[in-house]
Design a protein around this motif. Structure first.
Motif, PDB file in Angstrom:
ATOM      1  N   LEU A   1       0.840  -1.201   0.000  1.00  0.00           N
ATOM      2  CA  LEU A   1       0.000   0.000   0.000  1.00  0.00           C
ATOM      3  C   LEU A   1       0.871   1.246   0.000  1.00  0.00           C
ATOM      4  O   LEU A   1       0.566   2.235  -0.682  1.00  0.00           O
ATOM      5  CB  LEU A   1      -0.926  -0.022   1.216  1.00  0.00           C
ATOM      6  N   LYS A   2       1.961   1.208   0.747  1.00  0.00           N
ATOM      7  CA  LYS A   2       2.912   2.320   0.732  1.00  0.00           C
ATOM      8  C   LYS A   2       3.501   2.506  -0.665  1.00  0.00           C
ATOM      9  O   LYS A   2       3.666   3.637  -1.138  1.00  0.00           O
ATOM     10  CB  LYS A   2       4.022   2.074   1.742  1.00  0.00           C
ATOM     11  N   ASP A   3       3.816   1.403  -1.350  1.00  0.00           N
ATOM     12  CA  ASP A   3       4.350   1.493  -2.714  1.00  0.00           C
ATOM     13  C   ASP A   3       3.341   2.129  -3.661  1.00  0.00           C
ATOM     14  O   ASP A   3       3.716   2.917  -4.546  1.00  0.00           O
ATOM     15  CB  ASP A   3       4.739   0.105  -3.222  1.00  0.00           C
TER      16      ASP A   3
ATOM     17  N   LEU B   1      -4.087   7.779   6.544  1.00  0.00           N
ATOM     18  CA  LEU B   1      -3.736   6.476   7.103  1.00  0.00           C
ATOM     19  C   LEU B   1      -3.774   5.433   5.999  1.00  0.00           C
ATOM     20  O   LEU B   1      -4.813   5.230   5.357  1.00  0.00           O
ATOM     21  CB  LEU B   1      -4.722   6.101   8.218  1.00  0.00           C
ATOM     22  N   LEU B   2      -2.638   4.774   5.758  1.00  0.00           N
ATOM     23  CA  LEU B   2      -2.567   3.644   4.832  1.00  0.00           C
ATOM     24  C   LEU B   2      -2.580   2.383   5.692  1.00  0.00           C
ATOM     25  O   LEU B   2      -1.588   2.050   6.328  1.00  0.00           O
ATOM     26  CB  LEU B   2      -1.287   3.716   4.002  1.00  0.00           C
TER      27      LEU B   2
ATOM     28  N   ILE C   1      -8.322   7.897   4.926  1.00  0.00           N
ATOM     29  CA  ILE C   1      -7.845   6.525   5.045  1.00  0.00           C
ATOM     30  C   ILE C   1      -7.933   5.833   3.696  1.00  0.00           C
ATOM     31  O   ILE C   1      -8.889   6.041   2.940  1.00  0.00           O
ATOM     32  CB  ILE C   1      -8.640   5.731   6.109  1.00  0.00           C
ATOM     33  N   ALA C   2      -6.906   5.057   3.373  1.00  0.00           N
ATOM     34  CA  ALA C   2      -6.919   4.159   2.223  1.00  0.00           C
ATOM     35  C   ALA C   2      -6.594   2.774   2.760  1.00  0.00           C
ATOM     36  O   ALA C   2      -5.614   2.600   3.484  1.00  0.00           O
ATOM     37  CB  ALA C   2      -5.905   4.599   1.171  1.00  0.00           C
TER      38      ALA C   2
ATOM     39  N   THR D   1      -8.135   1.646  -5.890  1.00  0.00           N
ATOM     40  CA  THR D   1      -9.331   2.468  -6.031  1.00  0.00           C
ATOM     41  C   THR D   1      -9.521   3.373  -4.828  1.00  0.00           C
ATOM     42  O   THR D   1      -9.830   4.570  -4.953  1.00  0.00           O
ATOM     43  CB  THR D   1     -10.574   1.579  -6.213  1.00  0.00           C
ATOM     44  N   ASN D   2      -9.324   2.807  -3.650  1.00  0.00           N
ATOM     45  CA  ASN D   2      -9.460   3.560  -2.406  1.00  0.00           C
ATOM     46  C   ASN D   2      -8.489   4.736  -2.362  1.00  0.00           C
ATOM     47  O   ASN D   2      -8.845   5.868  -1.994  1.00  0.00           O
ATOM     48  CB  ASN D   2      -9.209   2.616  -1.234  1.00  0.00           C
ATOM     49  N   LEU D   3      -7.236   4.476  -2.751  1.00  0.00           N
ATOM     50  CA  LEU D   3      -6.219   5.522  -2.728  1.00  0.00           C
ATOM     51  C   LEU D   3      -6.502   6.589  -3.780  1.00  0.00           C
ATOM     52  O   LEU D   3      -6.304   7.790  -3.530  1.00  0.00           O
ATOM     53  CB  LEU D   3      -4.837   4.902  -2.944  1.00  0.00           C
TER      54      LEU D   3
END
Length: 213
Positions: free
Chosen positions: A22-24, A142-143, A181-182, A201-203
């Motif tokens: 998720l960070k990537d 927040l990831l 938040i993602a 999609t969330n991000l």
């Protein structure tokens, strides 16, 4: 506008965790949007975080309030805490990378919060209650990776304390403009492709708004 990535994953060197993936995803979007910039990265499990304990912050704060000198070891702890606060206040975009641990934030993330949530620094007390001091275009994201899904409005939704705790501390107490938040959720029950596609999609839904002035 500086970005600070706070990595609160205990296994932060492992690039195969969903938190790391998720960070990537975030870094791909960040690099595209800001090709000439680089975020600051703070790995909480790669440092000695000052803690609210009798021999650490409690003792140091007591000595400072009494104008008593600190020992060399206490001064190192005090300086570390002060530097964390300075870095936090300098960065108007805060990104937290974290798994969900027992429905809450990781232990080091709580230790970090104890270093930056300080009266007269990030909030203040008034007769009408506390007032946030981080009001100059500050936002947080927040990831979060989690084994199950917390967005189905079922029995698990109100148990996801980490998001609610952080959102209220950042927005309500410290005065941030917004907390986003993602999620990479359902990592224990969904296929990796489904988790990552949903996370993308969330991000996508929050990234541009996160960086709007």
């Amino acid at each position: 506008m500086h970005t600070l990535i706070i990595n609160a994953h205990p296994d932060f060197k492992n690039n195969n965790t969903f938190s790391a993936k998720l960070k990537d995803l975030f870094m791909e979007k960040f690099t595209t949007a800001f090709p000439n910039e680089a975020p600051e990265v703070l790995n909480l499990y790669d440092m000695e975080l000052p803690r609210i304990e009798e021999t650490q912050l409690l003792k140091i704060w007591g000595k400072q309030n009494a104008n008593q000198p600190l020992t060399e070891e206490e001064q190192i702890i005090a300086d570390t805490s002060s530097n964390l606060l300075t870095q936090f206040k300098r960065c108007q975009r805060i990104v937290i990378v974290s798994p969900l641990h027992n429905f809450n934030i990781t232990s080091r993330m709580k230790d970090y919060m104890d270093n930056i949530m300080l009266a007269r620094e990030t909030f203040k007390y008034t007769e009408d209650g506390s007032v946030g001091l981080m009001t100059d275009n500050y936002k947080a994201l927040l990831l979060q990776a989690s084994g199950t899904v917390y967005t189905n409005n079922d029995r698990y939704t109100p148990l996801e304390f980490s998001y609610y705790y952080l959102k209220e501390m950042f927005e309500e107490i410290m005065g941030f403009d917004a907390f986003y938040i993602a999620r990479a959720e359902g990592t224990s029950i969904m296929s990796e492709d489904d988790v990552i596609n949903k996370a993308k999609t969330n991000l996508d839904e929050v990234f541009n708004e996160f960086y709007e002035a």
